[in-house]
Structure formats: C-alpha cells, structure tokens
Design an enzyme around this catalytic site. Structure first.
Site, mmCIF file in Angstrom:
data_model
loop_
_atom_site.group_PDB
_atom_site.id
_atom_site.type_symbol
_atom_site.label_atom_id
_atom_site.label_comp_id
_atom_site.label_asym_id
_atom_site.label_seq_id
_atom_site.Cartn_x
_atom_site.Cartn_y
_atom_site.Cartn_z
ATOM 1 N N GLU A 58 0.623 -1.071 0.503
ATOM 2 C CA GLU A 58 -0.531 -0.104 0.378
ATOM 3 C C GLU A 58 0.942 1.763 -0.356
ATOM 4 O OE1 GLU A 58 -2.516 -0.636 3.161
ATOM 5 O OE2 GLU A 58 -3.736 -2.064 2.401
ATOM 6 N N GLU A 71 -6.150 -10.233 -0.830
ATOM 7 C CA GLU A 71 -7.364 -9.999 0.536
ATOM 8 C C GLU A 71 -8.399 -10.318 -0.223
ATOM 9 O OE1 GLU A 71 -5.723 -7.525 2.996
ATOM 10 O OE2 GLU A 71 -3.754 -7.543 1.685
#
Ligand code: 9MR
Length: 371
Positions: free
Chosen positions: A156, A261
C-alpha cells in the site's frame, strides 16, 4: 397389503441415491481441488486458526485451502516490537502450520506504513531508515529462507491518484525506499517470489501508479516477481473490464498476478451516502446494518453471481494468475464486520458463520463443472 407402489419406490430410491451422491460430492468437493492446476486457493489466518483452537474450523481450512497468509501476526508491530527485539513465536507457529499441511506459505508484510511498532514511526533520517530496513528485512526474510514461498515486500505505497503515499519511509528516503526494499529481500532469499501488494489497483489512476512503481523498482535494480491485487471489492465495482485490464497490464510487465485479500462486501458504504460525514457515528444504525440475522436470498444470489463473474475471469487468465486468497475463512471472522463501521453483520466470503458453503461457494465450484 402393498405399502408402496412401484412409482413411489422409484421416488424413494432416487431420493436416497441423490442424497448419497450429494454427500459424496460435498465430501470430495473443495475449492483447492476444484482449482487444482489453475491457481492456489488461499485464506488469511488469525491467531486462533494458526493455533488450531477450533477443530471444525481447522478441518475446514485444511479441506478447502492450499495457501495461507497471516492476517496480522507478521506485521511490524508484532514481529519487531522494539529496535533490538524480534518476536517470532507466532510466526514460527504459522510457518509450521503451513508446512505440516503442505500449503503455499505467503509472508505479509515487510514494509507497510500501517501497524508499525511505535518506535519505527520515530525514525528521523535516511541513515536510520536504511539501517532499519536492512536489519528488518534481512532478519525476517533470512529466518524463513526457503520456507516462505512469496513475500509482500511493500504494501500500500500508493495514493488513490497513483502518487506515492506520504509515510515514514517516503519522508526519510524518498522513492528509493521501494527498490531498496526489493533488493534487500532478494539478497536475503534469492529464490522467494517478491510482490508489491495494494488495494483499489484495478482503478485506472492507481493502476498507472503501480505500473510506474514496478518500472522504477526494476530500473533501479530491484527484483520484483508479482503484483498482489488485494480485492476488497463491492457487488457492483470494480467492473470485470477494469479487473481484466489490470491483470493484462501487470502481466505485460512480466509479473505474476495474485489476488491476495479477496472479499466482497454486501453492506451499504457510509461514503456513498449523500452528504454523509464519515466521521459520524454509524454504530447501531439499522439502516447501515440491514441484515443482522441473515442475508436475504436476493442478495445471496447477487453475491453468487458476482463471485461467479470474478472467478470466470480468473479462469480465463489462469495462465497469469498464481494465487487467489480470501481474506478470512468464514463470514463470522471477517474484518468487514467491523470496518468501516463497528459491529455490523457482513457476508463477504464463500463460507457462512455456521461454516456451511454459501450459494456463492456453489456458483464458483460450478464454473469448473461447466467447462
Ligand atoms: O484484516 C486485518 C485486520 O484484522 C486488522 O485490524 C487491519 C489493521 O490495519 O488489517 C487488516 O488486514 C489488512 C491487510 O493487512 C492489508 N490490506 C488491507 C487489509 C484490511 O484492512
């Protein structure tokens, strides 16, 4: 007296037969077997699951999945709580669990701005940061060299517009922290697959950001093997077209693509409410938690159709996809019950709170039966 006639007998025999067939089917059917040869099917594990606290959940994990990710325990604040202190107690258990069950083991995550130990946020300059990264990455990756199959090296790092996110890493080292992290990881374990992992990277602007980031890592001598598309998705978005464009774009860079995810929320999003103040307290609001008892059939069907469309695309590009990992084993443990609003009842996965397969599970399994 004749108790049953011939046609009644047929009905009874059919029912018994189909019941039997169904039992056989459900015992043998599993996500991992269904997609064998296509891609790994993984799940995120929490502490209780790593420690095999619930035998029923454990049996389910072993039946359905052949890849694992630690949901939290490998994050910096847990493995490296103080400058001179590592804590590998849980990570060792996690690796042992994967090895015992012959699973693909993924490491999540080495460099991330979130869930840092407080001392890491105090790092002030490039010298200190370089020393931190060298120690942190080399120590953790070397410890599990040859035992972990792939790593999220950086997690991220991007803003929604594709620019680099402000973080303690960017502030101290500038953009060079990215190639640096990948170089250090490759040095500690030259054979392990190294990934960049992020969310919303099927959106065009952020996708361009990933492409640039990957090119920069390579241009500066870093080794990168894959992109992890997190896949925290909604019923309507991202579109199948945008997901497909992303698979093609990342794969065109010579990288593996993993869905790392995956979960699909079915609940209203506070950010979609016109004029909604996201800081407003929505806890306990019935409007924001519309299915506290069970998911209506109509939404169950929407979720099943969405999962079928998504997996249909995954199968189309199975040559480019290494792994599809769900963010949790069953609905009851999903982080989406508590985010972005605490205490809701969400239904984002293929397996329900009672550990039973949902319509969405069947819709995904059936795709292979049709082919
Ligand atoms: O599922 C994780 C949840 O238990 C933690 O509280 C949270 C803390 O940030 O992290 C969740 O997992 C995140 C993952 O590590 C990185 N991508 C986003 C995931 C959902 O927030």
């Amino acid at each position: 007296m004749k108790l049953i006639n011939n046609s009644m007998l047929l009905v009874v025999l059919f029912a018994l037969g189909s019941c039997n067939a169904q039992n056989k089917n459900s015992a043998a059917t599993s996500l991992k077997n269904n997609f064998k040869g296509d891609f790994y099917i993984g799940t995120a594990l929490n502490v209780d699951q790593i420690e095999e606290k619930d035998p029923k959940v454990d049996a389910l994990i072993r039946k359905e999945f052949n890849a694992i990710t630690a949901e939290n325990i490998m994050k910096s604040m847990f493995v490296h709580p103080a400058k001179d202190k590592y804590d590998f107690a849980m990570t060792d258990k996690y690796i042992a669990y994967g090895e015992k069950n012959d699973m693909f083991i993924h490491g999540h995550t080495l460099i991330w701005h979130s869930q840092l130990a407080p001392w890491m946020t105090q790092i002030k300059d490039s010298t200190e940061m370089k020393a931190f990264m060298k120690d942190h990455i080399s120590t953790i990756v070397s410890r599990y060299k040859g035992r972990i199959d792939s790593w999220d090296v950086v997690n991220e790092a991007l803003n929604e517009d594709g620019t680099l996110r402000k973080s303690v890493f960017l502030n101290t080292l500038g953009a060079s922290y990215l190639p640096e992290a990948f170089k250090l990881a490759a040095k500690a374990d030259p054979k392990v697959d190294l990934y960049y992992n992020d969310y919303n990277i099927c959106e065009p602007a952020k996708r361009e950001g990933v492409i640039k980031l990957v090119k920069d890592i390579k241009a500066n001598g870093g080794k990168i093997d894959g992109v992890g598309i997190q896949g925290h998705w909604r019923l309507e978005s991202p579109t199948i077209e945008e997901i497909e464009k992303s698979i093609l774009a990342y794969s065109a860079l010579g990288l593996k693509v993993a869905f790392t995810e995956l979960d699909i929320t079915v609940l209203p999003n506070p950010w979609d409410l016109k004029g909604a103040d996201v800081n407003q307290n929505f806890e306990g609001s019935a409007k924001m938690n519309p299915y506290p008892k069970e998911l209506p059939d109509s939404v169950q069907k929407k979720l099943a159709d969405r999962y079928a469309a998504v997996f249909n695309l995954f199968l189309k590009h199975k040559d480019k996809i290494s792994r599809v990992t769900f963010w949790g084993v069953h609905d009851g443990q999903s982080w989406l019950n508590d985010w972005p609003i605490k205490g809701r009842t969400n239904y984002p996965l293929l397996i329900d709170r009672n550990l039973a397969p949902k319509k969405a599970y069947q819709s995904v399994i059936q795709l292979k039966e049709k082919k």
